[in-house]
Design a protein around this motif. Sequence first.
Motif, PDB file in Angstrom:
ATOM      1  N   GLY A  40       0.835  -1.187   0.000  1.00 54.64           N
ATOM      2  CA  GLY A  40       0.000   0.000   0.000  1.00 54.64           C
ATOM      3  C   GLY A  40       0.877   1.247   0.000  1.00 54.64           C
ATOM      4  N   ALA A  41       0.245   2.374  -0.142  1.00 56.12           N
ATOM      5  CA  ALA A  41       0.976   3.643  -0.159  1.00 56.12           C
ATOM      6  C   ALA A  41       1.587   3.927   1.211  1.00 56.12           C
ATOM      7  N   ASP A  42       2.697   4.651   1.202  1.00 55.51           N
ATOM      8  CA  ASP A  42       3.266   5.133   2.456  1.00 55.51           C
ATOM      9  C   ASP A  42       2.241   6.038   3.122  1.00 55.51           C
ATOM     10  N   GLY A  43       2.327   6.147   4.427  1.00 55.90           N
ATOM     11  CA  GLY A  43       1.387   6.995   5.156  1.00 55.90           C
ATOM     12  C   GLY A  43       2.113   7.828   6.190  1.00 55.90           C
ATOM     13  N   ARG A  47       1.745  13.343  13.502  1.00 59.03           N
ATOM     14  CA  ARG A  47       2.832  14.326  13.583  1.00 59.03           C
ATOM     15  C   ARG A  47       3.593  14.460  12.267  1.00 59.03           C
ATOM     16  N   GLY A  48       3.124  13.805  11.225  1.00 57.34           N
ATOM     17  CA  GLY A  48       3.745  13.923   9.922  1.00 57.34           C
ATOM     18  C   GLY A  48       4.915  12.984   9.679  1.00 57.34           C
ATOM     19  N   HIS A  49       5.168  12.043  10.592  1.00 56.39           N
ATOM     20  CA  HIS A  49       6.252  11.072  10.402  1.00 56.39           C
ATOM     21  C   HIS A  49       5.824  10.027   9.386  1.00 56.39           C
ATOM     22  N   LEU A  50       6.697   9.754   8.451  1.00 57.51           N
ATOM     23  CA  LEU A  50       6.403   8.824   7.362  1.00 57.51           C
ATOM     24  C   LEU A  50       6.515   7.371   7.832  1.00 57.51           C
ATOM     25  N   GLY A  53       4.657   1.872   3.461  1.00 52.91           N
ATOM     26  CA  GLY A  53       3.440   1.136   3.149  1.00 52.91           C
ATOM     27  C   GLY A  53       3.584  -0.347   3.475  1.00 52.91           C
ATOM     28  N   ILE A  54       2.480  -0.957   3.834  1.00 58.85           N
ATOM     29  CA  ILE A  54       2.466  -2.382   4.136  1.00 58.85           C
ATOM     30  C   ILE A  54       1.492  -3.080   3.196  1.00 58.85           C
TER      31      ILE A  54
END
Length: 136
Positions: A40-43, A47-50, A53-54
Motif C-alpha cells: 500500500g501507499a506510504d502513510g 505528527r507527519g512522520h512517514l 506502506g504495508i
Amino acid sequence: MSMSTKLVVVLRSDLELAVAANASAVLGLALGARLENSLGADGKDARGHLHAGINPHPVPTLAATGEQLRRIKALADERDLTVVGFNEVARGSRTYVDYLDRLAQTAPEQLEYVGLAVFGPKKDVNKLTGRLSLAG
C-alpha cells in the motif's frame, strides 16, 4: 473494502514459536516479491512522520498438518494459484545453493512443508483453506 483476491499463510501446527515466526517471515518476503502492487501507499502519522506502506491484504495465519500442507500445495499448483512453500530441505540448508542442490534431489512427495503462502482468487483460496483453524 472487499477484495476479490485472498492471501493466507498456513503453518504446520506443531512448530515452535521461533520456527513459526521465521517461516512466516520467509513466506511473506517470498510471496511479496512475486506480487505486483503488493504494498500500500506510504502513510503519515498525526505528527507527519512517514511510515512505509504495508501489504493491504488481511493475512490470516492458519494451522495445518504436514499432510494437509502437502495437499494444499498440490491443489494450489493445479489451480494455478500463486503458492510459496517453505520446507525442511530449505530450513536445513546452509546456503541457497545448497538448498537448490538438495531440492533437486528430493521427490515432491518427500518434501515436508513448514508452511505455505497462498494467493489468488478469494473463492479458490477459500476452497483450499476455508476449513483450517487459526494458528496459535
